[in-house]
Design a protein around this motif. Structure first.
Motif, mmCIF file in Angstrom:
data_model
loop_
_atom_site.group_PDB
_atom_site.id
_atom_site.type_symbol
_atom_site.label_atom_id
_atom_site.label_comp_id
_atom_site.label_asym_id
_atom_site.label_seq_id
_atom_site.Cartn_x
_atom_site.Cartn_y
_atom_site.Cartn_z
ATOM 1 N N UNK A 209 0.786 -1.232 0.000
ATOM 2 C CA UNK A 209 0.000 0.000 0.000
ATOM 3 C C UNK A 209 0.813 1.273 0.000
ATOM 4 N N UNK A 210 2.118 1.150 0.217
ATOM 5 C CA UNK A 210 2.968 2.335 0.208
ATOM 6 C C UNK A 210 4.352 1.924 -0.277
ATOM 7 N N UNK A 211 5.065 2.900 -0.835
ATOM 8 C CA UNK A 211 6.395 2.589 -1.350
ATOM 9 C C UNK A 211 7.419 2.656 -0.221
ATOM 10 N N UNK A 212 8.138 1.566 0.040
ATOM 11 C CA UNK A 212 9.121 1.575 1.119
ATOM 12 C C UNK A 212 10.327 2.456 0.797
ATOM 13 N N UNK A 213 10.532 2.739 -0.483
ATOM 14 C CA UNK A 213 11.687 3.561 -0.859
ATOM 15 C C UNK A 213 11.373 5.053 -0.760
ATOM 16 N N UNK A 214 10.188 5.444 -1.232
ATOM 17 C CA UNK A 214 9.857 6.871 -1.284
ATOM 18 C C UNK A 214 8.888 7.310 -0.193
ATOM 19 N N UNK A 215 8.324 6.371 0.551
ATOM 20 C CA UNK A 215 7.443 6.733 1.653
ATOM 21 C C UNK A 215 6.132 7.351 1.219
#
Ligand SMILES: [Zn+2]
Length: 173
Positions: free
Chosen positions: A64-70
């Protein structure tokens, strides 16, 4: 285990070397919006990824969210096929209850076609056959056994296709 322990004598000064403590824990948790969508889709035999709005990479499975870009992913989903490429693999010689394959078996990190993240699964193939770049396809349970579970895919099997180009998966090793 020492003989003293086996005889259940407590007058020994020998250290206890084995302590058996059967423990189980049942719990419920809320999958959340993103994982719920993913699990409902897999109950229909569909694989859903999500695209990062910053760099366009497709995450599968998505949290549900990008771990790289938050950043949170939008409502857009990316329908993915059940085929992919073996990026890395391991030969496993330790049994696990949840793995329906005889020992030794093969675990693989698979780059699903169209995704930019790795899926870990098992491969039904001869040990000497598995290799990086091997093309594979999911083997699903019978349709009437599908549920909201990644267990709908039993394992992957080799595809009769030429190997993927090394450049297509080298970023994921
Ligand atoms: Zn991102």
């Amino acid at each position: 285990m020492s003989r003293a322990n086996q005889n259940n004598e407590d007058d020994s000064n020998e250290p206890v070397t084995l302590l058996r403590t059967p423990i189980s824990l049942d719990y419920d948790f809320s999958a959340g919006r993103s994982a719920s969508r993913f699990l409902r889709a897999i109950a229909e035999g569909r694989l859903l990824g999500q695209r990062c709005p910053v760099d366009g990479k497709v995450y599968f499975p998505s949290r549900g969210a990008c771990p790289q870009h938050g950043v949170t992913f939008g409502p857009e989903v990316v329908e993915l096929p059940d085929t992919g490429t073996v990026v890395t693999f391991s030969i496993v010689r330790v049994p696990a209850e949840s793995i329906p394959l005889e020992l030794p078996y093969i675990t693989v990190n698979i780059l699903i076609d169209g995704a930019d993240t790795i899926l870990m699964h098992v491969l039904d193939a001869k040990l000497e056959e598995v290799h990086m770049g091997m093309r594979v396809k999911a083997v699903w349970k019978p349709k009437d056994e599908w549920s909201t579970s990644t267990g709908n895919i039993i394992y992957f099997q080799p595809l009769d296709e030429p190997d993927a180009d090394y450049d297509s998966y080298k970023e994921h090793i």
